[in-house]
Write a protein that holds these residues in place. Structure first.
Motif, PDB file in Angstrom:
ATOM      1  N   PHE A 213       0.844  -1.194   0.000  1.00  0.00           N
ATOM      2  CA  PHE A 213       0.000   0.000   0.000  1.00  0.00           C
ATOM      3  C   PHE A 213       0.885   1.252   0.000  1.00  0.00           C
ATOM      4  O   PHE A 213       0.684   2.172  -0.782  1.00  0.00           O
ATOM      5  N   LEU A 214       1.930   1.272   0.841  1.00  0.00           N
ATOM      6  CA  LEU A 214       2.807   2.446   0.892  1.00  0.00           C
ATOM      7  C   LEU A 214       3.571   2.627  -0.423  1.00  0.00           C
ATOM      8  O   LEU A 214       3.794   3.744  -0.872  1.00  0.00           O
ATOM      9  N   PHE A 215       3.919   1.501  -1.060  1.00  0.00           N
ATOM     10  CA  PHE A 215       4.684   1.587  -2.308  1.00  0.00           C
ATOM     11  C   PHE A 215       3.846   2.064  -3.489  1.00  0.00           C
ATOM     12  O   PHE A 215       4.388   2.356  -4.549  1.00  0.00           O
ATOM     13  N   THR A 216       2.526   2.185  -3.330  1.00  0.00           N
ATOM     14  CA  THR A 216       1.758   2.801  -4.419  1.00  0.00           C
ATOM     15  C   THR A 216       2.189   4.262  -4.564  1.00  0.00           C
ATOM     16  O   THR A 216       1.856   4.908  -5.556  1.00  0.00           O
ATOM     17  N   ASN A 217       2.919   4.801  -3.581  1.00  0.00           N
ATOM     18  CA  ASN A 217       3.405   6.185  -3.635  1.00  0.00           C
ATOM     19  C   ASN A 217       4.816   6.319  -4.198  1.00  0.00           C
ATOM     20  O   ASN A 217       5.341   7.422  -4.281  1.00  0.00           O
ATOM     21  N   LEU A 218       5.451   5.206  -4.541  1.00  0.00           N
ATOM     22  CA  LEU A 218       6.848   5.263  -4.996  1.00  0.00           C
ATOM     23  C   LEU A 218       6.899   5.442  -6.511  1.00  0.00           C
ATOM     24  O   LEU A 218       6.269   4.689  -7.249  1.00  0.00           O
ATOM     25  N   LEU A 219       7.611   6.477  -6.946  1.00  0.00           N
ATOM     26  CA  LEU A 219       7.769   6.690  -8.389  1.00  0.00           C
ATOM     27  C   LEU A 219       9.086   6.072  -8.835  1.00  0.00           C
ATOM     28  O   LEU A 219      10.124   6.251  -8.205  1.00  0.00           O
ATOM     29  N   TRP A 230       9.373   9.682  -4.031  1.00  0.00           N
ATOM     30  CA  TRP A 230       7.977   9.532  -3.606  1.00  0.00           C
ATOM     31  C   TRP A 230       7.093  10.520  -4.340  1.00  0.00           C
ATOM     32  O   TRP A 230       7.466  11.666  -4.557  1.00  0.00           O
ATOM     33  N   ARG A 231       5.903  10.059  -4.699  1.00  0.00           N
ATOM     34  CA  ARG A 231       4.917  10.923  -5.348  1.00  0.00           C
ATOM     35  C   ARG A 231       4.398  11.980  -4.372  1.00  0.00           C
ATOM     36  O   ARG A 231       3.968  13.052  -4.758  1.00  0.00           O
ATOM     37  N   ILE A 232       4.395  11.642  -3.081  1.00  0.00           N
ATOM     38  CA  ILE A 232       3.835  12.544  -2.068  1.00  0.00           C
ATOM     39  C   ILE A 232       4.953  13.348  -1.409  1.00  0.00           C
ATOM     40  O   ILE A 232       6.089  12.882  -1.321  1.00  0.00           O
TER      41      ILE A 232
END
Length: 319
Positions: A213-219, A230-232
């Motif tokens: 779930f946290l890695f959905t934010n990794l570009l 990170w996207r965020i």
């Protein structure tokens, strides 16, 4: 290690309970990427969102009639609640706008990261899209955003569903600060693949579904930038952790007299029994339902979550 990024549906054994989790890929359709610089002007602030609508009776414009607005939690995005959104669309025939709150998903990076600012964003969204009588559903951070909108602008919405959070100042789980530490470390380390990122994160979070779930934010690296990032905006979010634990209203200040459903996970600590009287002071018509799950109850137990929500919606129609 592409596998981390494909939609993964896996069944996990946790102390004898089987949890079906669906984690979504980071590949977006029909959304353009933009990485705005932090700014604070309202005028050009556009929230990113996905629209799920019932195909059977879909006429342009009908999506504005009693839609559901879905708001994710900290480190989440509009991708989180796709499965449950599709279920609701099918069962209720209402369209669903899944939002990226500020500093999340593809929405702009902007300060301040406060519940008041996020509530304003959602109020603007409702007005800009001319949505009539929406229902707000929010998980965790998104639940407090839903509560803040309800207390600030009760006329804009018909009801709310707050998932695993209460209108109180309460410690965030320690894990959120640890996730940010891990994210900073990953960004500062010259890693070559997601497997190395996962090894760093595993030291902070043993649960694979939560890491995914946290890695959905990794570009991933691109031609112009060869680092993982990170996207965020982890700095903005790191500075906002105390703010995320807080709640911008005190009892007696404002009241939301329309229906409110509070759903909590049986093994989560976010909605303690002693907060229940406080919920009643802000939301005199609230109902409380427990779902067999922890804090991430929508992905842990979507079936039971869906049922308590449908019961809430149907009850209102009969009133």
């Amino acid at each position: 290690m592409r596998a981390l990024y494909r939609p993964i549906s896996r069944t996990i054994q946790t102390s004898g309970i089987t949890i079906q989790r669906c984690l979504y890929s980071t590949h977006h359709h029909h959304h353009h990427h933009h990485h705005p610089h932090p700014h604070s002007s309202k005028a050009d602030f556009k929230m990113s969102y996905s629209l799920h609508h019932p195909h059977s009776n879909y006429k342009h414009g009908s999506e504005k009639h009693e839609p559901i607005i879905f708001m994710h939690g900290l480190f989440g995005s509009k991708m989180n609640n796709r499965g449950i959104s599709k279920m609701f669309v099918k069962e209720l025939g209402r369209s669903i706008f899944a939002l990226d709150l500020r500093n999340h998903g593809e929405s702009p990076h902007i300060t301040p990261h406060t519940y008041t600012a996020m509530a304003e964003d959602v109020e603007h969204f409702i007005k800009d899209h001319k949505l009539e009588n929406p229902t707000l559903i929010g998980h965790s951070m998104g639940a407090k955003v839903a509560m803040a909108v309800a207390l600030r602008s009760p006329d804009l919405i018909q009801d709310i569903i707050a998932v695993d959070n209460a209108p109180v100042n309460a410690q965030l789980g320690r894990q959120f600060g640890q996730y940010l530490q891990a994210m900073s470390r990953i960004e500062a380390t010259p890693i070559v693949n997601t497997k190395e990122a996962d090894e760093i994160l595993a030291a902070y979070e043993p649960s694979l579904p939560i890491r995914q779930f946290l890695f959905t934010n990794l570009l991933k690296p691109t031609k112009s930038d060869d680092r993982f990032r990170w996207r965020i905006p982890i700095k903005i979010l790191g500075n906002a952790l105390d703010e995320m634990a807080a709640f911008p209203f005190t009892p007696g200040e404002k009241v939301f007299t329309k229906p409110a459903l509070f759903v909590r996970g049986t093994t989560s600590k976010y909605v303690a029994d002693e907060t229940i009287p406080l919920i009643g002071e802000f939301f005199p018509r609230f109902q409380l339902k427990d779902v067999e799950a922890g804090h991430w109850l929508i992905s842990e137990n979507p079936e039971e979550f869906k049922n308590v929500c449908l019961e809430f919606f149907r009850r209102e129609k009969e009133e």
